[in-house]
Every structure is written in C-alpha cells, then in structure tokens.
Design an enzyme around this catalytic site. Sequence first.
Site, PDB file in Angstrom:
ATOM      1  N   ASN A 450      17.418  29.241 -15.138  1.00 26.59           N
ATOM      2  CA  ASN A 450      16.326  28.414 -14.627  1.00 26.59           C
ATOM      3  C   ASN A 450      15.789  28.966 -13.320  1.00 26.59           C
ATOM      4  OD1 ASN A 450      18.789  27.692 -13.291  1.00 26.59           O
ATOM      5  ND2 ASN A 450      17.757  25.891 -12.477  1.00 26.59           N
ATOM      6  N   CYS A 452      16.628  28.306 -10.337  1.00 20.73           N
ATOM      7  CA  CYS A 452      17.654  28.555  -9.309  1.00 20.73           C
ATOM      8  C   CYS A 452      18.931  29.171  -9.863  1.00 20.73           C
ATOM      9  CB  CYS A 452      17.969  27.257  -8.568  1.00 20.73           C
ATOM     10  SG  CYS A 452      16.525  26.486  -7.809  1.00 20.73           S
ATOM     11  N   GLU A 454      21.284  28.313 -11.970  1.00 27.24           N
ATOM     12  CA  GLU A 454      22.539  27.609 -12.265  1.00 27.24           C
ATOM     13  C   GLU A 454      22.558  26.981 -13.661  1.00 27.24           C
ATOM     14  OE1 GLU A 454      20.053  24.189 -10.694  1.00 27.24           O
ATOM     15  OE2 GLU A 454      20.208  26.354 -10.473  1.00 27.24           O
TER      16      GLU A 454
END
Length: 816
Positions: A450, A452, A454
């Site tokens: 995604n 970020c 994670e």
Amino acid sequence: MAATINTNVQTTLADINPGFPVREEMPVMHVKKRNGVLEPVDVNKIVRAVQRSSYGLTHVDAIRVASKTIGGLYDGATTRELDTISIDTAASLIAEEPQYSRLAARLLLATIVKEVSALNLYSFSQSVAHGHQEGVVAKATAEFVQTHARKLNHAIDDSYSDRFEYFGLRTVYDRYLLRDPISRSVIETPQQFFLRVACGLAGTPHEAIEFYRLIASLDYMPSSPTLFNSGTKHAQMSSCYLHDSPNDSLESIYDTYKNVAMLSKFSGGIGLAFHRVRSEGSLIRATNGLSNGIVPWLRTLDSSVAAVNQGGKRKGACCVYLEPWHADIESFLELRDNTGDGARRTYNLNLANWIPDLFMQRVEADGLWSLFDPKDVPQLPDLYGDAFTQAYEKAEAEKLYHRQIKARDIYARMMRSLAETGNGWMTFKDATNLKCNQTGKPGNIVHLSNLCTEITEVTSATQTAVCNLGSINLGRHVTVDADGKPAFDFEKLAATVRTAVPMLDRVIDINYYPIGQAASSNAQWRPIGLGLMGLQDVFFQLRLPFDSAEAMALSTKIQEEIYFHALSASITLAEQSGAHPTFGDTRLAAGQLQFDLWNVQPSDEARWDELRQRIKKFGIRNSLLIAIAPTATIASIVGCYECIEPQISNLFKRETLSGEFLQVNRYLIDELQARDLWNEEMRMRLKLSEGSVQNIDGLPDDLKLLYRTVWEIPMRALIDMAASRNAYVDQSQSLNLFAESPNIGKLSSMYMYAWKRGLKTTYYLRSRPATKIAKTTVQSTAARASQAASHVPASVSAEAAVSCSLENPESCEACQ
C-alpha cells in the site's frame, strides 16, 4: 503571588513588571468577550485562568505565562486573542520544561469548551444532534445517540482530556473535531469526539462506552480515516486500498484513474501496481504506432492525485509499484528526480520497487538482468518464487527481452533514488507472497503493498484490497511490579487487543466503499491491520537501550502476544458470525500460522496448539490481522514516539497552525532533573548539539547509551528487530531506515541485508535534514563548553570506519 495583584490594570502590571511605567490617569481598557460584549479588563481573571490550569505542574511558573498574556493587552482585544497568547506562550516554553506542554493543552482545552458552549451545545447528545442537523453526522449515529442519550451523556469523562500533551490536543482541534459548516466553529469537545467515533462503530451502548474509554485513555487509537469519518455522513473509515495494475488498454487505464480518484476523495491512501502496462517503444497493433511507455500515464495520474486532495483534510496520496524486469524501470526510477525534464517527473506520486528474489540474487552474483515488455511476458506479474524464476529464465532463453543490463547497475540506480529522494522503496515480492495467509490457494497473488508498505493483500482485476487500521500505544502499557520497578503489562495488552479487534472488524460491515471492487474484496477476505506505536517509550521507561538484547526480546514478545490475542479475538468473532468466506483458500485453513511460515518456535506451544484446534473448528473471521503502520499523526495525538522507530532527536521542532515550537525528550529531562543536571547551560548544549547527548561532556555514560538518536543506532539493529518481529506479523511493517550521509555503498549493503533477513517491505530512507535547529540564542560560553569532538559509543564508532560495499556486506557502517 496572585493574591497581591489588584484589579486595577496599571497597578497589576507594575506589580508583575516593576519597570512598567504607571500613569495617574491611564484609560481603562476593555476586552471583547465571545458574545461580542465589551467589559473592563480584570487581569486577575487572566492570572486565575492560568493558575487553574497549572495545578499539579510543579515546574511551571503560571505568573510568567500570565504576565506575557497581560503584556499583549490592548483596548478592544478579544478574549480569544488573550487565550491564544497564553497558549502560545506556554507552548514556547516546552523545550525549557516539558510540563508546559500540559499547561498549554489545558489552556487550549478551555478555549475549545468555550467555543462549543458558545453554540449552546452542553452535552454529547446535543453536539451530535447539531451535527446531524447541519448535515455532518450520519442519521444512524444520530438516532443511536438519541435513543441512548442519557447513558452516553453520562459516559463522558472529561478527566481523560488531561492526558493530552499540547501537540496532541492541537492536532485533534485543528484536524479532527467536527465543525459547523457555516461558522467553522468546532461543535464537539475532544471527549465528545472520541465518543462520536465509538458510536459510529458500536452496535450497543456498552460497546460504545467500552471502546470510548479505550481510545479516550489514549491506550489505543484508530487510524485517521476512522477518526475523520466514523459517525459522519460518509463513513469511509478504511485506511488503505491496493489496486491491481490496469491491463494494457485505454479503457482499463482510465478506469483505474477514476477508481484512484474515488478512493482518494474519502481519505484513502492508495497503492497501485503498474506491472502490466506496456513499455516505451512497444508496438501498438491497433494503430501500427509505438507506445510512449508508462511515464505519460503516470504523469496523468500525478495530476489527478494532486487535484483530489481529500477535501483539504490531507493531500491525495498514491504509491505506484513496478517490478524491476519492466523495460521502463530506469525511467520509472527517475520520476522523483530533482533534475532533468520536468515533463517526465511526478512529484505527487510515491514510488516503490516490487522486487523478486531472482533480481537480488543476480545483484549479489553481479549477473545480467533482462528487461521485458509486459506485452511479451504477461504471466510474470502473477508468478512468484520458483514459478517466477522458471518463467523468467525461460523468457530469457527465448530472447524475449527488450535488452539486458547488469543487475548491479539497476540496483545502484535504485539506491541513488533512495539517497537523493528517500523514495523508490524496496519491497520484496517473494517474501510477501510466500508468507501471506491469503496466498494459500494458487491464483491468489499479492501484486503490491500500500501507500505506506505495511499492507500485503491479494488483488486482481475484480478485487481492490482494503484494510482498516488502528494502533496500540505501548507507552501506556507499562506498569510497576511488586518490587516497585517498571514492567510491561501483558495483561493490559491482551485486554486492549481483544477490545480493538472487534471494532476493526466492525468497520468492514459499515464502511463506505467508494468503488465496488473494494466492497466485494473486503467482504470476502475481511482483513484488518492492528499495529502499535510507542515502542521507544517502552524502552525509555524500562531503561533499555534500543539495540540491546533485552529490547529485542521484549519487542518480539510483545508482537507475539498481540498476534496471539488478535487471533483469539477473531476466532471468537468467527464463533459468533462465521469465518470469512474465503477461509478455505488460506494457509490458516491448512493449519499454518504466521510463525510456522518462518520456521520459528513460539513460547508456550501448548496454548498455540489449543488455538490451532479452535481455528480448525470455527475458522477465523479475518484473513489478516497484524500490520504496523507509520502512525505519524495518531502518535502525536496520544503523545508517544512513532511506530517501531527510535527517537529522531532529543530536541525537535513541531509545526502547528500557530507556528513552530521546540520540543524536548521528557524522559531525558526527568532523568536530568532527578540528577540535578537540567539547567540553562545543559539546554544550550543540547540545542547546540542538534538534540544529541553524545558530545555533551559530563553526562553519565548510561544516559548517553539510553538516549541515543536513530542516527546513532546501527540500522542492523532495526532490521534484526523487524525480522524477529516478522514471525508474528501476518501483513508487514512500515520500516523506515536511516542514513545520516547516505551513499551507494552503505545503502546497497543495508538493503541487501534487509532482503537476506527476510523483510517483506521497507519504507522511506530518511537522511539527516539539511536545516539545523537555530542556535543564534546559544551563549558563547555554552558553545565553548560543547565543542568537544562529536562521538557515539565506541562499539558503533569503531565499526563505522570500515569500508562498505557489496563486496564487503558485513562491514556496512549503516548496519553494524
């Protein structure tokens, strides 16, 4: 002292400041109240207001703040202006004494209460009713609150607000509290905000109150989209969306643009794969022309992301993922460069490399790497592990490649992009797919992460993966044991997890989904992402150096407990409501827990065996449970250090709508005060040394070891800690890496080590900011006292001199 201050303005100012000129006939000044009424100035009210907010703060000088506020008086000044002076004055003193943060928060809270009261909103139910009337609160939430108004109004506990630090409350006020659409005044207090968020998720008053107490206590915090939108008309509460690559057609590409815009509109962070779009120079048979490649398409996407900025709440955010065999990989890696053709740059997009193991193996062996047009190898995005290697090598043998280049040249270009921009994140395709619970059945493939890095979930042309997040504040899970020593409270952690998981699951059913592919995917897989923050707070409270063996063991144990209790809570949900529809496709259905995929033996195997039997009997409600997000904003709200990271500095700058303020590590200051070492000279030394304690003479060695910054902690320790944690993280971790003076050699070894340790993803590369904390106020004597040679502990500095390259990977100074 306040008792000696008279109500006459001129006498009061003279008492506080003897140098203030007093005239016999000074005109009486007036202040304008919030209702517009003018009244004569009574400075005792100012003093009393500050003193009321100073209770229990032994290191705070209330008169100092009050006198600065009084100094800002002028005829016709508004009470709001005076409140602002008091708040900003207290905030400006935080670097000198951290308790001023609490004072500033209390003063800000008082102004928020006044602002809400001015609208005649005195209870939670009145606030919600007003919000519904003005079109910002959902009908269902308003009806739920009206039905249970008495119980919910009584549940509000304003004492929780005293847990805020200033910057946390300021963030809530500036960005999260609902506002009247016309007057723009806030219509809810912080506690009403938390209860509104809880009511937007809960099915019963008991659930709402239990969850309210959890988040109001700052023990746990949902992600920003949930805080923004829970209980509102557009309850888009999910944090992350993963959109598969468009197919190589105009229709598919423009459908993708639309989907990204709709997802971004309601506060979603987006990951987008682009593996399938043909490369530059590829033949377009329909027109007998040649393709311009992916760059023009990403330029268009870049403009769209900038335009759809989530209603001004935060910038639109998208990360594009590309596999390194794509023939446009070099152009892709240039998209964030600060030089070159501006028509081929995309400064609103983030970039990430989706790297198969074969590429890293070729880099390590200094071999050739083949670049392909996706039109010629359409199967590669859907393969991983041995199947990918076989298909790739077969395509090479058939000479389908566009061209060949040394793998190390591509890798060096990746490192350069990271060094210069922090972007071009390294994420690993095979580790992700081989360790993902959702990929138990052939055909279920993770194509990207995604925004970020994670979230790791299956995507396809018909499935846009979704995840909603929340994070546990570990800093509030430290207690005192029977011997009076600080200890981590695992019982409290278990209770927090078991309360948080059902609420994360609830989002799946009541969430607003901007596109159909997201709704159908989330209903099938029901993934959630329970994370954590404040790990550094725990280590400070327990006095554990970040890279110590004890810290590593505790970090791993905490993650194991979170995973265990999250699974337990999800099984309980499955007992009540059934397993998620695709449970049979998962690795859990075959009895494989996350640590089994890493060949790691957990503690207390008997309880895990019991858990396996429950999963076999009932299934599980959520296909994925654990994801460690960056937590930048919500960590500020709860007043802890971000995510799983060490501190950046002991002295750092915070920016708010009111300006910039210096903030200091309160744990360090507490220790310095206890040792009678916190004084003006020490403050100046800390400022001069950019927040590092390593070059401050006379400071005890134990404090230098404990209060190192991330620039003084070896990156190998962060990578090893993440790898150890991996066995209990079924999604991934937003792992920033740090390099004070990055170069290709350091970075190449660091990321090679991260890959070898089995990390699924990494996030930003953070380098030391070029701008420094202003030192113009530092006294020359303090400067001379602090000019000792800068150093870090000998165990680090001695190894830092060793050269670093791919030929010498164990000697990289960034990883030792």
